[in-house]
Design a protein around this motif. Structure first.
Motif, PDB file in Angstrom:
ATOM      1  N   ARG A 159      55.615  79.479  30.954  1.00  0.00           N
ATOM      2  CA  ARG A 159      55.492  78.013  30.795  1.00  0.00           C
ATOM      3  C   ARG A 159      56.562  77.462  29.854  1.00  0.00           C
ATOM      4  O   ARG A 159      56.276  76.790  28.851  1.00  0.00           O
ATOM      5  N   LEU A 160      57.785  77.772  30.188  1.00  0.00           N
ATOM      6  CA  LEU A 160      58.889  77.421  29.302  1.00  0.00           C
ATOM      7  C   LEU A 160      59.268  75.947  29.427  1.00  0.00           C
ATOM      8  O   LEU A 160      59.171  75.365  30.514  1.00  0.00           O
ATOM      9  N   PRO A 161      59.738  75.357  28.331  1.00  0.00           N
ATOM     10  CA  PRO A 161      60.264  73.985  28.410  1.00  0.00           C
ATOM     11  C   PRO A 161      61.663  73.994  29.031  1.00  0.00           C
ATOM     12  O   PRO A 161      62.671  73.876  28.346  1.00  0.00           O
ATOM     13  N   ARG A 203      61.768  70.577  22.188  1.00  0.00           N
ATOM     14  CA  ARG A 203      63.074  70.428  22.844  1.00  0.00           C
ATOM     15  C   ARG A 203      63.005  71.079  24.218  1.00  0.00           C
ATOM     16  O   ARG A 203      62.156  71.932  24.464  1.00  0.00           O
ATOM     17  N   VAL A 204      63.933  70.688  25.080  1.00  0.00           N
ATOM     18  CA  VAL A 204      63.922  71.173  26.459  1.00  0.00           C
ATOM     19  C   VAL A 204      65.309  71.684  26.842  1.00  0.00           C
ATOM     20  O   VAL A 204      66.316  71.087  26.466  1.00  0.00           O
ATOM     21  N   ALA A 205      65.338  72.798  27.553  1.00  0.00           N
ATOM     22  CA  ALA A 205      66.588  73.310  28.116  1.00  0.00           C
ATOM     23  C   ALA A 205      66.730  72.748  29.522  1.00  0.00           C
ATOM     24  O   ALA A 205      65.828  72.893  30.353  1.00  0.00           O
ATOM     25  N   VAL A 206      67.848  72.074  29.763  1.00  0.00           N
ATOM     26  CA  VAL A 206      68.067  71.436  31.067  1.00  0.00           C
ATOM     27  C   VAL A 206      69.281  72.072  31.732  1.00  0.00           C
ATOM     28  O   VAL A 206      70.374  72.108  31.169  1.00  0.00           O
ATOM     29  N   CYS A 207      69.037  72.593  32.915  1.00  0.00           N
ATOM     30  CA  CYS A 207      70.039  73.396  33.608  1.00  0.00           C
ATOM     31  C   CYS A 207      70.343  72.736  34.946  1.00  0.00           C
ATOM     32  O   CYS A 207      69.430  72.258  35.614  1.00  0.00           O
ATOM     33  N   ASP A 266      68.040  68.133  22.974  1.00  0.00           N
ATOM     34  CA  ASP A 266      67.826  69.064  24.076  1.00  0.00           C
ATOM     35  C   ASP A 266      69.131  69.827  24.305  1.00  0.00           C
ATOM     36  O   ASP A 266      70.177  69.445  23.789  1.00  0.00           O
ATOM     37  N   VAL A 267      69.060  70.912  25.062  1.00  0.00           N
ATOM     38  CA  VAL A 267      70.278  71.684  25.325  1.00  0.00           C
ATOM     39  C   VAL A 267      70.591  71.629  26.817  1.00  0.00           C
ATOM     40  O   VAL A 267      69.711  71.828  27.663  1.00  0.00           O
ATOM     41  N   PHE A 268      71.841  71.350  27.118  1.00  0.00           N
ATOM     42  CA  PHE A 268      72.286  71.216  28.501  1.00  0.00           C
ATOM     43  C   PHE A 268      73.067  72.461  28.920  1.00  0.00           C
ATOM     44  O   PHE A 268      73.920  72.947  28.169  1.00  0.00           O
ATOM     45  N   LEU A 269      72.742  72.988  30.083  1.00  0.00           N
ATOM     46  CA  LEU A 269      73.453  74.162  30.612  1.00  0.00           C
ATOM     47  C   LEU A 269      74.005  73.799  31.976  1.00  0.00           C
ATOM     48  O   LEU A 269      73.298  73.852  32.992  1.00  0.00           O
TER      49      LEU A 269
END
Lengths: 326, 369
Positions: free
Chosen positions: B181-183, B154-158, B85-88
């Motif tokens: 409806r974005l992840p 995968r999910v983008a987590v902000c 996943d990607v962390f912001l």
């Protein structure tokens, strides 16, 4: 080869880029079924589908930031702004993120995005639809600002902008979107960024311009030729990074320079070019550097637009004034 | 009149401030070793923060934002993510960044004034710290769009703060996430204070979680000082997003026990009594109490952990302090992928000026960068 208008050349370049690279996306307001308000993206939705041509909610800051996220993930988003005057919400994303993402991560994350917008006056448009904001963008580190002046330039420079690994603001002079046609070979050949184009050679004077001021300056050069004056014309094309060599070489030859742009004069691109000549070309100057520009006023509505915009007579007058100095 | 919409916001609390259970443990939390991992990460984060503030106070680090009291939000969030996943982050999520593999030395390098700290060796696709409040939410939407277009699970987590919920960028990103409806999962770290402006002056909404409703996605509130609840709730939101069911907002209520940054003095705008009361709710003590109650923790293990984490921080500090300053060319060599011809002169001028500075330093004998 076919004879295309500038807006058709933009569309052709977008289609070519999308065809050759599946990571190229087009996004913005009304770019899908509607094909964009100037029809620059017409047919792309039908051809490439809703996962390549994405209509976004009405939010310029958002879709600029969205492009930053997509770009960091390896996509090459080409964002369309509907009009120049609606680009200002994007400045925060451009200055604080797009222009520095590569630098602040020391190359770990890139930002291969293009922000396209119709720009400039001359089509008797409503308020906020006739702006020349190029100086704002050209001031931002890490961002290229590119302005085509003809269909062939639009095709070649837009392809280059899309293939470039860094952010490019691509301003399309809407006044000449459909003003004339030019033969454009849709063979995927890009034109170089960061390079000015010498459109006409001359001995007595250098005209420096970009965008919709180029056809105007060509006319001025022709008129001057009738008077026995040989004018050279430099199409800046990439405002930043500026191809200083081409401008300095030309003025070294002619000794006189007239810069023509629609944007207001103060702190405008003409001031940058004049400063370049003062610092690096002073001793070849035979006359003061002249600027023919708009004024430091909000872009007027159509009733007074023709007073604001540089016209042939203004360019000729500036050239003649420069030619007085021998 | 017909009712066409209504909403309710749930709040999840599992571990009370005294370390007793308010609700049954999630299955994963029955394993004490899982909880000890979370505990260790929060302790390490606190020791890092303490050290970072001390380094700043002694002139060896720039302005830095401590996450004292908020460790559970960052650690719980990161623990709910998968490595891919990607962390912001915003700028107070060091607990999450460390969990995901950013090194302490790299954090110190950044806060010490050197961009090389953001070119970390760990999670290469994670975004760097975002200082302009909330402007990274659109990036999260972009990252999530990339995942969706590539059909990657995968999910983008902000993470944004309570103040950021007042910004258009954040709402605009949420709005898009809802439509497409974005992840994308946003954790709102509601620490009650945007520097001196309290949560009550930020919005008239009862919760920040309910802002999700207008964007057509679920919003839920969680006790952000309960790392078990944070991990559980964020995990549910992330797995829901991963399975294609769209975005969510998790409001994690916590409290910033530290100043906003080392350049701030919170005593100017909030009472000591308020802060003291909030110390009773902080996340580390309650998890320790719970673990001790379960027989999974004791004084020996605590001392061993503290010694081990202290060594880890100290080693990183040594490495950071030993690092040579970046060469001046660093500031221009990454502005573009390839240096434009027009900037060659500026690059030379930078090197020239750097050499002059070095010469001047040598002359006045300070020798300090």
């Amino acid at each position: 080869m076919s004879a295309l208008t500038l807006v058709e050349a933009v569309r052709t370049a977008l289609a070519r880029a999308m065809e050759e690279d599946p990571t190229v996306l087009v996004l913005g307001e009304d770019v899908g079924k509607d094909g964009g308000v100037f029809r620059a993206t017409e047919g792309l939705f039908e051809r490439f589908g809703p996962e390549r041509v994405l209509d976004t909610p009405l939010s310029e800051a958002l879709f600029t930031g969205l492009a930053v996220g997509l770009g960091a993930q390896g996509f090459r988003p080409v964002v369309e702004f509907q009009f120049d005057g609606f680009m200002y919400p994007a400045l925060d994303q451009l200055v604080n993120h797009a222009g520095r993402l590569r630098a602040r991560t020391r190359g770990r994350l890139g930002c291969p995005i293009v922000l396209r917008a119709p720009y400039g006056g001359g089509i008797r448009a409503p308020e906020h639809h006739s702006e020349s904001p190029e100086a704002f963008f050209a001031h931002v580190p890490g961002v290229r600002t590119v302005i085509p002046s003809s269909p062939a330039k639009a095709y070649g420079l837009l392809l280059a902008a899309i293939r470039d690994p860094d952010p490019v603001v691509f301003l399309e002079p809407k006044r000449i979107y459909r003003a004339f046609r030019e033969e454009v070979a849709d063979d995927g050949t890009a034109l170089p960024l960061d390079r000015a184009f010498l459109l006409r050679e001359g001995r007595d004077l250098t005209l420096v311009a970009w965008g919709a001021m180029i056809p105007l300056c060509l006319k001025a050069a022709e008129r001057l030729a009738e008077e026995g004056v040989s004018a050279e014309l430099v199409d800046v094309a990439t405002l930043k990074p500026l191809d200083t060599g081409t401008i300095l070489d030309s003025v070294a030859k002619t000794g006189r320079c007239v810069i023509v742009h629609e944007a207001p004069p103060s702190y405008g691109p003409g001031a940058e070019i004049a400063a370049l000549l003062a610092s690096e070309g002073l001793f070849s100057l035979l006359a003061p550097v002249a600027r023919v520009t708009g004024f430091d006023v909000p872009t007027p509505l159509p009733k007074l637009e023709d007073v604001f915009l540089p016209a042939l007579a203004d360019v000729l007058a500036a050239c003649r004034a420069a030619l007085v100095h021998r | 009149m017909v009712e066409i919409a209504s909403f309710r916001i749930e709040r999840v609390e599992i571990l009370r401030a005294d370390g007793t259970l308010a609700a049954p443990l999630p299955a994963w939390a029955e394993d004490p070793s899982e909880l000890v991992r979370l505990y260790r990460a929060m302790v390490l984060t606190r020791l890092y923060d303490t050290k970072a503030v001390n380094l700043q106070r002694t002139g060896r680090l720039g302005t830095v934002a401590s996450s004292l009291g908020q460790e559970a939000v960052a650690v719980g969030t990161a623990a709910a993510m998968r490595p891919e996943d990607v962390f912001l982050p915003s700028f107070r999520e060091q607990g999450a960044m460390l969990w995901r593999g950013v090194r302490i030395e790299e954090l110190l390098t950044f806060w010490g004034g050197d961009e090389r700290g953001s070119n970390w060796s760990g999670p290469r696709e994670d975004f760097p710290i975002c200082v302009p409040v909330g402007t990274h939410a659109p990036h999260a939407a972009g990252v999530a769009t990339a995942f969706k277009l590539r059909r990657e699970p995968r999910v983008a987590v902000c993470v944004v703060g309570d103040g950021a919920t007042s910004k258009g960028d954040v709402y605009e990103a949420w709005n898009l996430a809802g439509v497409w409806r974005l992840p994308m999962v946003t954790v709102v770290a509601n620490n009650q204070w945007a520097i001196s402006v309290p949560r009550s002056a930020q919005t008239a909404a009862t919760t920040l979680a309910q802002k999700a409703i207008a964007c057509g996605m679920p919003g839920i509130q969680v006790d952000g000082n309960d790392v078990i609840a944070v991990r559980e709730v964020v995990s549910r939101a992330i797995e829901r997003a991963r399975s294609g069911e769209g975005p969510a907002i998790v409001e994690a209520t916590t409290y910033r026990l530290s100043d906003h940054t080392t350049a701030d003095d919170a005593r100017r705008y909030r009472d000591d009594a308020e802060v003291s009361a909030r110390w009773k709710e902080e996340p580390i003590a309650r998890l320790r109490a719970f673990l001790v109650g379960r027989g999974a923790w004791d004084k020996d293990r605590e001392e061993k952990l503290l010694a081990e984490c202290t060594r880890e921080v100290d080693r990183a500090v040594e490495a950071y302090l030993a690092r040579t300053p970046p060469p001046a060319s660093e500031m221009i060599d990454h502005v573009f992928a390839v240096l434009p011809r027009a900037m060659a002169g500026q690059r030379a001028a930078i090197l020239r000026r750097a050499a002059e500075r070095a010469e001047a330093r040598a002359e006045n004998g300070s020798g300090r960068p």
